[in-house]
Design a protein around this motif. Structure first.
Motif, mmCIF file in Angstrom:
data_model
loop_
_atom_site.group_PDB
_atom_site.id
_atom_site.type_symbol
_atom_site.label_atom_id
_atom_site.label_comp_id
_atom_site.label_asym_id
_atom_site.label_seq_id
_atom_site.Cartn_x
_atom_site.Cartn_y
_atom_site.Cartn_z
ATOM 1 N N GLU A 44 0.854 -1.187 0.000
ATOM 2 C CA GLU A 44 0.000 0.000 0.000
ATOM 3 C C GLU A 44 0.891 1.238 0.000
ATOM 4 O O GLU A 44 2.021 1.226 0.491
ATOM 5 C CB GLU A 44 -0.910 -0.009 1.231
ATOM 6 C CG GLU A 44 -1.919 1.114 1.264
ATOM 7 C CD GLU A 44 -2.851 1.076 0.071
ATOM 8 O OE1 GLU A 44 -2.506 1.722 -0.952
ATOM 9 O OE2 GLU A 44 -3.904 0.425 0.144
ATOM 10 N N GLU A 45 0.384 2.299 -0.567
ATOM 11 C CA GLU A 45 1.086 3.586 -0.625
ATOM 12 C C GLU A 45 0.067 4.675 -0.368
ATOM 13 O O GLU A 45 -0.941 4.763 -1.076
ATOM 14 C CB GLU A 45 1.742 3.748 -1.996
ATOM 15 C CG GLU A 45 2.548 4.999 -2.180
ATOM 16 C CD GLU A 45 3.167 5.071 -3.573
ATOM 17 O OE1 GLU A 45 4.166 5.777 -3.734
ATOM 18 O OE2 GLU A 45 2.634 4.410 -4.507
ATOM 19 N N VAL A 46 0.303 5.502 0.647
ATOM 20 C CA VAL A 46 -0.676 6.526 1.010
ATOM 21 C C VAL A 46 0.031 7.864 1.207
ATOM 22 O O VAL A 46 1.212 7.913 1.556
ATOM 23 C CB VAL A 46 -1.435 6.149 2.309
ATOM 24 C CG1 VAL A 46 -2.167 4.829 2.159
ATOM 25 C CG2 VAL A 46 -0.495 6.103 3.506
ATOM 26 N N ALA A 58 5.025 18.990 4.898
ATOM 27 C CA ALA A 58 5.387 18.047 3.840
ATOM 28 C C ALA A 58 4.289 17.022 3.676
ATOM 29 O O ALA A 58 3.593 16.678 4.632
ATOM 30 C CB ALA A 58 6.707 17.343 4.176
ATOM 31 N N VAL A 59 4.123 16.552 2.450
ATOM 32 C CA VAL A 59 3.257 15.411 2.168
ATOM 33 C C VAL A 59 4.105 14.393 1.437
ATOM 34 O O VAL A 59 4.602 14.656 0.339
ATOM 35 C CB VAL A 59 2.030 15.799 1.325
ATOM 36 C CG1 VAL A 59 1.193 14.563 1.023
ATOM 37 C CG2 VAL A 59 1.196 16.845 2.047
ATOM 38 N N MET A 60 4.305 13.242 2.055
ATOM 39 C CA MET A 60 5.149 12.196 1.492
ATOM 40 C C MET A 60 4.298 10.974 1.164
ATOM 41 O O MET A 60 3.394 10.613 1.924
ATOM 42 C CB MET A 60 6.243 11.804 2.484
ATOM 43 C CG MET A 60 7.075 12.973 3.006
ATOM 44 S SD MET A 60 7.987 13.847 1.726
ATOM 45 C CE MET A 60 9.251 12.638 1.346
ATOM 46 N N MET A 61 4.587 10.335 0.063
ATOM 47 C CA MET A 61 3.955 9.060 -0.259
ATOM 48 C C MET A 61 4.733 7.967 0.447
ATOM 49 O O MET A 61 5.950 7.836 0.261
ATOM 50 C CB MET A 61 3.938 8.827 -1.767
ATOM 51 C CG MET A 61 3.188 9.896 -2.552
ATOM 52 S SD MET A 61 1.500 10.191 -1.974
ATOM 53 C CE MET A 61 0.759 8.572 -2.255
ATOM 54 N N PRO A 123 7.168 12.122 -4.265
ATOM 55 C CA PRO A 123 6.772 10.829 -4.796
ATOM 56 C C PRO A 123 7.723 9.745 -4.350
ATOM 57 O O PRO A 123 8.823 10.029 -3.864
ATOM 58 C CB PRO A 123 6.850 11.037 -6.320
ATOM 59 C CG PRO A 123 7.842 12.138 -6.496
ATOM 60 C CD PRO A 123 7.686 13.027 -5.286
ATOM 61 N N THR A 124 7.317 8.496 -4.498
ATOM 62 C CA THR A 124 8.135 7.378 -4.069
ATOM 63 C C THR A 124 9.530 7.467 -4.659
ATOM 64 O O THR A 124 9.703 7.710 -5.840
ATOM 65 C CB THR A 124 7.488 6.060 -4.523
ATOM 66 O OG1 THR A 124 6.197 5.977 -3.940
ATOM 67 C CG2 THR A 124 8.314 4.869 -4.076
#
Length: 291
Positions: A44-46, A58-61, A123-124
């Protein structure tokens, strides 16, 4: 924390369940000319929002595991705080869109953070997204003074113990790991994530929460070693990085300047040392062959 009278009241945690770290999905498989249907486990990736004093920084995946440790490790490796104790509160809230890691820091710290705030949507696989200047991207790592010396067999044994402990990677074959190892004690902390830098941030937070004396041990990585991995390792305080993949040239220069021993391409039969080889003592029969 009753003394924190200037902190706004936090909403109650969401009743939403945390996303699972992996899910099974339908897929069609083509192998050796044969077609079959079935399912496969995928990670899963959120989106994880890291907020300070109510403001998203920050918003990190990321993988939806060990988010409290991730928040602490991110705050430390980004230099937002210098110690765990400087975070006055830390809450993880599951929301419809993802996960929020809400932290509260002293007002003077927040003023400093606001002055250098940047958009950091990652992004990842990206560890330096949103950095506004070239100087910030290649800033020197903290200098590491750890003096522990390790035999080559210790490095090999440490890496050999890592794979069996990677539960999420065994299930999905699609995530990175970072682990902290001490001789005689084994792997004391391990973090997995779809992003290699996220895994290391999680590990930094775990080590800080546990109060490890990281100068005694090794950092184990299942990924390549790029500059931000060395910068984060320096915050962790380990003297030796051991990785299964190769380093970049900038990572080597950064590790050299930071005083970190960088061992990479670790395989069953050995590894390569790129910086500060003195922390890995070869067997007496090998010393004559070391340049």
């Amino acid at each position: 924390m009753d003394e924190m009278t200037d902190e706004p009241a936090c909403p109650l945690p969401s009743d939403l369940p945390a996303p699972p770290p992996a899910r099974r999905v339908e897929r069609v498989q083509l192998r050796d000319g044969q077609v079959s249907s079935g399912t496969r486990a995928v990670p899963e990736e959120v989106p994880v929002a890291l907020t300070f004093n109510g403001t998203t920084h920050a918003v990190m995946m990321a993988s939806p595991t060990d988010i409290a440790a991730f928040a602490l490790g991110f705050a430390l490796t980004e230099g937002i705080v210098a110690a765990k104790e400087e975070i006055l509160s830390r809450d993880v809230i599951v929301v419809d869109e993802g996960i929020e890691a809400r932290m509260w820091i002293a007002e003077e710290k927040m003023k400093h953070l606001s002055a250098r705030r940047r958009a950091l949507a990652g992004p990842t696989g990206c560890g330096l997204c949103g950095v506004e200047s070239l100087a910030e991207a290649v800033k020197p790592a903290a200098h590491v003074t750890a003096t522990s010396v390790f035999a080559p067999d210790v490095v090999l044994d440490a890496m050999a113990t890592l794979g069996p402990l990677q539960a999420l990677n065994r299930e999905t074959r699609a995530v990175h790991a970072a682990a902290y190892f001490e001789p005689g004690r084994g792997i004391l902390a391990l973090a997995e994530d779809v992003g290699r830098h996220n895994a290391l941030d999680k590990l930094v937070g775990m080590a800080a929460d546990a109060g490890f004396d990281t100068a005694r041990g090794l950092l184990l990585l299942t990924s390549r070693v790029s500059i931000e991995m060395v910068q984060k390792a320096a915050v962790l305080g380990v003297g030796v990085i051991a990785a299964v993949s190769a380093p970049t040239s900038l990572a080597i220069r950064t590790a050299e300047a930071a005083g970190i021993t960088l061992a990479a391409i670790v395989r069953d039969d050995g590894f390569e040392i790129f910086t500060h080889p003195g922390r890995i003592a070869p067997a007496s029969s090998e010393r004559d062959h070391v340049a």
